[in-house]
Design a protein around this motif. Structure first.
Motif, PDB file in Angstrom:
ATOM      1  N   GLN A   2     -29.165   3.328 -16.562  1.00 59.67           N
ATOM      2  CA  GLN A   2     -30.411   2.977 -17.222  1.00 59.67           C
ATOM      3  C   GLN A   2     -31.304   4.209 -17.304  1.00 59.67           C
ATOM      4  N   LEU A   3     -32.094   4.266 -18.346  1.00 61.52           N
ATOM      5  CA  LEU A   3     -33.052   5.349 -18.525  1.00 61.52           C
ATOM      6  C   LEU A   3     -34.359   4.959 -17.854  1.00 61.52           C
ATOM      7  N   LYS A   7     -43.504   9.682 -16.831  1.00 60.00           N
ATOM      8  CA  LYS A   7     -44.535  10.535 -17.435  1.00 60.00           C
ATOM      9  C   LYS A   7     -43.901  11.811 -17.995  1.00 60.00           C
ATOM     10  N   GLU A   8     -42.886  12.306 -17.345  1.00 70.31           N
ATOM     11  CA  GLU A   8     -42.180  13.501 -17.824  1.00 70.31           C
ATOM     12  C   GLU A   8     -41.525  13.233 -19.177  1.00 70.31           C
ATOM     13  N   LEU A   9     -40.918  12.074 -19.324  1.00 73.67           N
ATOM     14  CA  LEU A   9     -40.254  11.700 -20.578  1.00 73.67           C
ATOM     15  C   LEU A   9     -41.268  11.616 -21.720  1.00 73.67           C
ATOM     16  N   LEU A  10     -42.467  11.163 -21.397  1.00 74.02           N
ATOM     17  CA  LEU A  10     -43.527  11.052 -22.405  1.00 74.02           C
ATOM     18  C   LEU A  10     -43.800  12.397 -23.073  1.00 74.02           C
ATOM     19  N   LYS A  11     -43.738  13.476 -22.313  1.00 81.42           N
ATOM     20  CA  LYS A  11     -44.041  14.815 -22.842  1.00 81.42           C
ATOM     21  C   LYS A  11     -43.127  15.198 -24.000  1.00 81.42           C
ATOM     22  N   LEU A  47     -29.534  12.596 -20.619  1.00 80.36           N
ATOM     23  CA  LEU A  47     -30.366  13.792 -20.505  1.00 80.36           C
ATOM     24  C   LEU A  47     -30.819  14.226 -21.886  1.00 80.36           C
ATOM     25  N   LEU A  48     -31.933  14.971 -21.934  1.00 86.21           N
ATOM     26  CA  LEU A  48     -32.462  15.494 -23.187  1.00 86.21           C
ATOM     27  C   LEU A  48     -32.172  16.981 -23.300  1.00 86.21           C
ATOM     28  N   PHE A  49     -31.879  17.403 -24.533  1.00 86.25           N
ATOM     29  CA  PHE A  49     -31.595  18.799 -24.812  1.00 86.25           C
ATOM     30  C   PHE A  49     -32.346  19.224 -26.060  1.00 86.25           C
ATOM     31  N   ASN A 135     -31.652   1.511 -30.066  1.00 86.82           N
ATOM     32  CA  ASN A 135     -30.403   2.234 -29.798  1.00 86.82           C
ATOM     33  C   ASN A 135     -29.606   1.627 -28.648  1.00 86.82           C
ATOM     34  N   ASN A 136     -29.997   0.423 -28.214  1.00 90.11           N
ATOM     35  CA  ASN A 136     -29.294  -0.277 -27.131  1.00 90.11           C
ATOM     36  C   ASN A 136     -29.180   0.565 -25.864  1.00 90.11           C
ATOM     37  N   ILE A 137     -30.278   1.205 -25.520  1.00 92.18           N
ATOM     38  CA  ILE A 137     -30.326   2.013 -24.302  1.00 92.18           C
ATOM     39  C   ILE A 137     -31.095   1.224 -23.244  1.00 92.18           C
TER      40      ILE A 137
END
Length: 155
Positions: A2-3, A7-11, A47-49, A135-137
Motif C-alpha cells: 500500500q502507498l 506530507k513528503e508525497l504532497l511535495k 517509489l517516485l522517480f 489507478n487501483n493503487i
C-alpha cells in the motif's frame, strides 16, 4: 503493498525541483530557481522517480504522478467560496491578472492566507487520493494532521 500518503508525497504534486543557481550577478551570489519536473510512479516498488532520470529509464511499469498547478488550486479555492463578492471579483477577470488579484485578496498574513493554504493542501491530497483510486493503487493515511486537513476542508 500500500502507498502511504504523507506530507513528503504532497511535495511531489507541485511538479518542480528547487535548484541553486550560483551567479555573481545575484545580490547574494546565488538564488534558488524552480525547474519544472515530472515524476513517474513505479507500480512495482511504489517509489517516485524524476521522469527524465537515468533510473527512470530502467523502469518498466510506471505511471505519471499527479501534478497540481498552484493556479488550478487557486481557481478551485475561489470556486469553493460561497461568497458573491469574491465570485464577482474573479468572474470577469482576465486570466493573466488572476494570480496578482488572488494574492491581493487572500495574502493578508492572517486567516484568509491560512485558509487558502489549508484548502490547497487538501486539494493536493485529494488529487493524490483520486489518482490512487483511478489507478487501483491501495493507499492509507496514518498521519492525523493529514486526516484533519482532509476532514476540515470537506465540511
Amino acid at each position: 503493498m500500500q502507498l502511504e500518503i504523507t506530507k513528503e508525497l504532497l511535495k511531489y504534486t507541485f511538479g518542480y525541483t528547487p535548484q541553486l543557481d550560483v551567479n555573481e550577478k545575484y545580490p547574494l551570489g546565488m538564488k534558488v530557481i524552480y525547474m519544472p519536473t515530472a515524476y513517474l510512479f513505479d507500480t512495482d516498488t511504489y517509489l517516485l522517480f524524476v521522469k527524465d532520470s537515468d533510473e527512470a529509464g530502467y523502469l518498466t511499469d510506471t505511471i505519471p504522478f499527479p501534478i497540481v498547478k498552484q493556479h488550478e488550486a487557486m481557481h478551485a479555492y475561489v470556486d469553493s467560496i460561497n461568497n458573491k463578492r469574491i465570485t464577482n471579483i474573479f468572474k470577469h477577470l482576465p486570466e493573466e491578472d488572476f494570480g496578482i488579484v488572488f494574492w491581493g485578496v487572500f495574502d493578508d498574513g492572517g486567516e484568509n492566507f491560512r485558509a487558502y493554504h489549508r484548502f490547497e493542501d487538501s486539494y493536493r491530497y485529494s488529487a493524490i487520493i483520486k489518482w490512487c483510486d483511478n489507478n487501483n493503487i491501495p493507499y492509507y493515511i496514518k498521519n492525523s494532521d493529514i486526516l484533519q486537513v482532509l476532514q476540515n476542508c470537506q465540511n
